[in-house]
Motif scaffolding. Structure first.
Motif, PDB file in Angstrom:
ATOM      1  N   LEU A 175      -4.466  -0.168  -1.778  1.00  0.00           N
ATOM      2  CA  LEU A 175      -4.713  -0.889  -0.519  1.00  0.00           C
ATOM      3  C   LEU A 175      -5.319  -2.249  -0.876  1.00  0.00           C
ATOM      4  O   LEU A 175      -6.473  -2.334  -1.284  1.00  0.00           O
ATOM      5  CB  LEU A 175      -5.689  -0.092   0.347  1.00  0.00           C
ATOM      6  CG  LEU A 175      -5.904  -0.624   1.749  1.00  0.00           C
ATOM      7  CD1 LEU A 175      -4.811  -0.099   2.681  1.00  0.00           C
ATOM      8  CD2 LEU A 175      -7.263  -0.206   2.279  1.00  0.00           C
ATOM      9  N   THR A 223      -6.709   4.545  -4.364  1.00  0.00           N
ATOM     10  CA  THR A 223      -7.074   4.170  -2.999  1.00  0.00           C
ATOM     11  C   THR A 223      -7.669   5.316  -2.199  1.00  0.00           C
ATOM     12  O   THR A 223      -8.497   5.099  -1.315  1.00  0.00           O
ATOM     13  CB  THR A 223      -5.865   3.529  -2.287  1.00  0.00           C
ATOM     14  OG1 THR A 223      -5.631   2.251  -2.882  1.00  0.00           O
ATOM     15  CG2 THR A 223      -6.122   3.330  -0.792  1.00  0.00           C
ATOM     16  N   ALA A 235       0.836  -1.209   0.000  1.00  0.00           N
ATOM     17  CA  ALA A 235       0.000   0.000   0.000  1.00  0.00           C
ATOM     18  C   ALA A 235       0.864   1.250   0.000  1.00  0.00           C
ATOM     19  O   ALA A 235       0.604   2.211  -0.734  1.00  0.00           O
ATOM     20  CB  ALA A 235      -0.931  -0.012   1.213  1.00  0.00           C
TER      21      ALA A 235
END
Lengths: 460, 460
Positions: free
Chosen positions: A385, B112, A379
């Motif tokens: 993620l 993300t 990440a």
């Protein structure tokens, strides 16, 4: 082929989305053993399977002849809404690891289901609609399959009832809301809405459930109505078939850049993403055209390949499904509450099982905290993620890249990044808080699971 | 230009990522009024602003001369990890609405952070690192800005302290874990860690906080250390500048297909995504080269454009920032706990405010339940589960498309889909359960907010 400079992300055009799936089952020289009817111990007929599954999926399931199977244009049109998925060169990860290896990943998480599951959900919902069905049922573990099927059913106008593994539904309350937003009904499993659920609740009061148990409930619910069928998100050959879009796109994208993988890595729960990712590469390996190393990565808490038996077993806990020849921990095995809900399955795809048995691939089992360590590292370097399930593959890819660092080998590693972890933050919180633990089944626990394997002649 | 068939998603290549940002401030014939030092009521100097912000951002903030500003190669390298973002043709939505309109959306949620916020986070973290700073502070509402900055700070190795609007931190507990996974420290605001926080807690005990209040805390924390600066995710000119990548990519992609928008729609909170989306199109409109209709969409619960005043006001609740000439509900306005946390800001970007004041765009305010109705419809047709903030733009785009259905006009609509709603499922749950309500401030509540506007000569 001359090597072009590789961009961070390789997107194929929508026209390059495969027009045919790749049928790994047809490519295999040694076919896996057929499903058996547990009452007769005879191979299941198409008619028998069609009571549970959509007719066209059954046809695909039993097809071990045609190497390529056409993808209907209606399905390709849906695929165009979120595919092709990017093949990413992990430049930042490579640099952070200081490895001579080249690392690529096929990222399937850029859609609302958050994973590769949509590839088969769309296909199965399409075939159900085409057959004139009104509704389908399914089970879901991590929730990604249930979400994917909710999206597909909303699109095709089918009613959907999802049996969600109870422990997952508690760990991921918001997954349920996503499915509801797409119009699905979600029931934590085991529930008292089915015979199978009531029986399991009686035998294991307070259990968090398992995929095998949720499957029992969904199948029972489906067969109780003539306009309803059951839809499965992994394990079966036709699901592996649908997932071959992952491998086909990966292969075309890599060839465009003159790259050939030395190692292909995927996480394995039911086995469909892994089977789909490796399909065209494995087909060529069987033909002697490459010598790629294939690695399936499973959780140490549910190690069906590395510690299971290759036998006929039920696909569910309540012993109502056909028998499949596969690596299994026993249909009565209750995995601990690992956060990788999508990998908490006692068995393994018959295709993947057969490939493993033939020595065409290897398997590794990894522990949860090591998986989250890799997830966090990924990440922070690559930005994405990852889902806990997908992070099993990341762990193995990092380990292989670090081996290259030791040996100085410049291997090309391809791994499947099956999805995102946005609904797994309870698990990340445990890791962030330092309260995550590893659970590995004892030999005693395994023996208890093996004892649930049906006592039939295992001579195939 | 001949019109090519439009695919579902138009991806530019990584080489087509803009090499320069578009400075809307330079394109405007009527410049917005300068920031004022509240103590002297004189325009803020670069030196004054540099005590709070990174030096290079201040330079960009005050630059109203250069129409194009180079994007450093290091920032472009990061952009390549998640950009270009797709421009999507909403074929399925169009069909479901049965409208003659063509609908396109620029989707910024495929990273993300889940939104466009990363575009400016990367730039600001890069400039902070380049300046030799050790840490930065910021505020976050919905959590998308905080997540974006966490990702950027993890990448560049900067410490980060995020003041998160309390009501959002309670509605979205898992957002906090994402930020922690990237190494950030998250503090619900108002907190007792700052003078500003303690004062607000005393005046409004039990308040859920607001962006204005979180800004006060983050600024106070930043100016207390020489190696720390404050970083803002919206409102300011340099943030609008960084967000111009959205509009620049959209324009190139549409031109590739011979399409020109008649209407461009975006949600407005602080105004940066909208400013960035419209930037190059608006620049041409100012030059008389097009007649595009621009629509900013705000929540009826926090209607700064449609019901606010165009005056000098503080950017924060504690009255410690410079004064900005903008549409505002008053720095003391406390918006109700609408779920679109990212739009709960009392003011509006000075650039967007000036464009609105000049009549170059219009604004509409929409109610929450109508927004979620649009969000659900969009999720079930186009697949993507949108953020509540982004869904304000969806609502307006659907309304415009339905007008076209009435009139038979075949307009081309472009809207900004700024992000995904994966961390907004508590709000979706309210909508799914039918317990969501609409709150619109009364005239009395507005009057109370306006009373907090500083009593200075408002003659600009």
């Amino acid at each position: 082929m001359t090597k072009k400079p590789v961009p961070y992300k390789i997107y194929l055009s929508e026209e390059e989305i495969p027009k045919q799936w790749y049928n790994l089952n047809a490519a295999m020289k040694v076919k896996h053993a057929p499903f058996l009817n547990p009452a007769t111990l005879q191979p299941c007929s198409a008619a028998e399977l069609s009571q549970v599954f959509c007719a066209e999926c059954v046809e695909q399931e039993l097809n071990d002849k045609d190497l390529y199977i056409d993808i209907p244009e209606d399905i390709r049109a849906f695929y165009k809404m979120y595919r092709p998925s990017p093949l990413v060169r992990a430049y930042v990860l490579e640099k952070a690891l200081d490895t001579p290896a080249e690392i690529y990943y096929k990222f399937e998480g850029n859609n609302t289901s958050g994973s590769h599951k949509l590839n088969s959900a769309v296909a199965q919902a399409y075939y159900a609609k085409k057959q004139g069905l009104k509704s389908v049922t399914t089970e879901t573990g991590a929730g990604q399959w249930g979400t994917a099927l909710s999206m597909a059913c909303a699109f095709y106008g089918l009613d959907l009832r999802v049996y969600m593994v109870k422990v997952s539904s508690e760990q991921k309350p918001y997954r349920k809301e996503v499915m509801r937003t797409y119009g699905a009904t979600v029931i934590p499993s085991p529930s008292d809405s089915t015979e199978a659920g009531r029986k399991i609740l009686k035998e294991f009061p307070g259990t968090g459930g398992s995929l095998g148990c949720a499957i029992s409930e969904a199948v029972e619910c489906a067969v109780s109505s003539p306009s309803c069928r059951y839809v499965l998100g992994s394990v079966l050959d036709h699901v592996v078939l649908h997932q071959s879009v992952i491998g086909l796109e990966s292969k075309v994208a890599m060839e465009k850049y003159g790259v050939q993988p030395d190692i292909v890595i995927g996480c394995v729960g039911g086995g469909s993403n892994f089977g789909g990712l490796i399909a065209p590469f494995m087909g060529e390996k069987i033909q002697g055209k490459n010598n790629i190393e294939f690695i399936g990565v499973e959780p140490a808490s549910c190690p069906s390949l590395t510690r299971g038996k290759y036998v006929y077993d039920f696909c569910d806990s309540a012993k109502i499904t056909p028998l499949a020849k596969m690596y299994t921990l026993g249909c009565g095995f209750m995995p601990s509450a690992s956060h990788a809900g999508g990998l908490r399955y006692h068995g393994m795809s018959p295709i993947v099982s057969a490939l493993y048995h033939e020595g065409l691939m290897r398997a590794v089992a990894v522990e949860q905290t090591k998986v989250f360590e890799a997830a966090e590292f990924f990440a922070r370097t690559e930005g994405i993620l990852p889902a806990p399930e997908s992070s099993h593959a990341i762990r193995a890819a990092i380990d292989e890249a670090l081996k290259c660092k030791e040996t100085g080998e410049k291997k090309t590693i391809l791994f499947g990044l099956t999805g995102t972890g946005y609904f797994d933050m309870a698990a990340y919180k445990q890791y962030n808080d330092g309260t995550m633990t590893d659970t590995v089944p004892t030999d005693e626990e395994l023996a208890k699971g093996f004892a649930s394997i049906p006592a039939i002649p295992q001579n195939n």
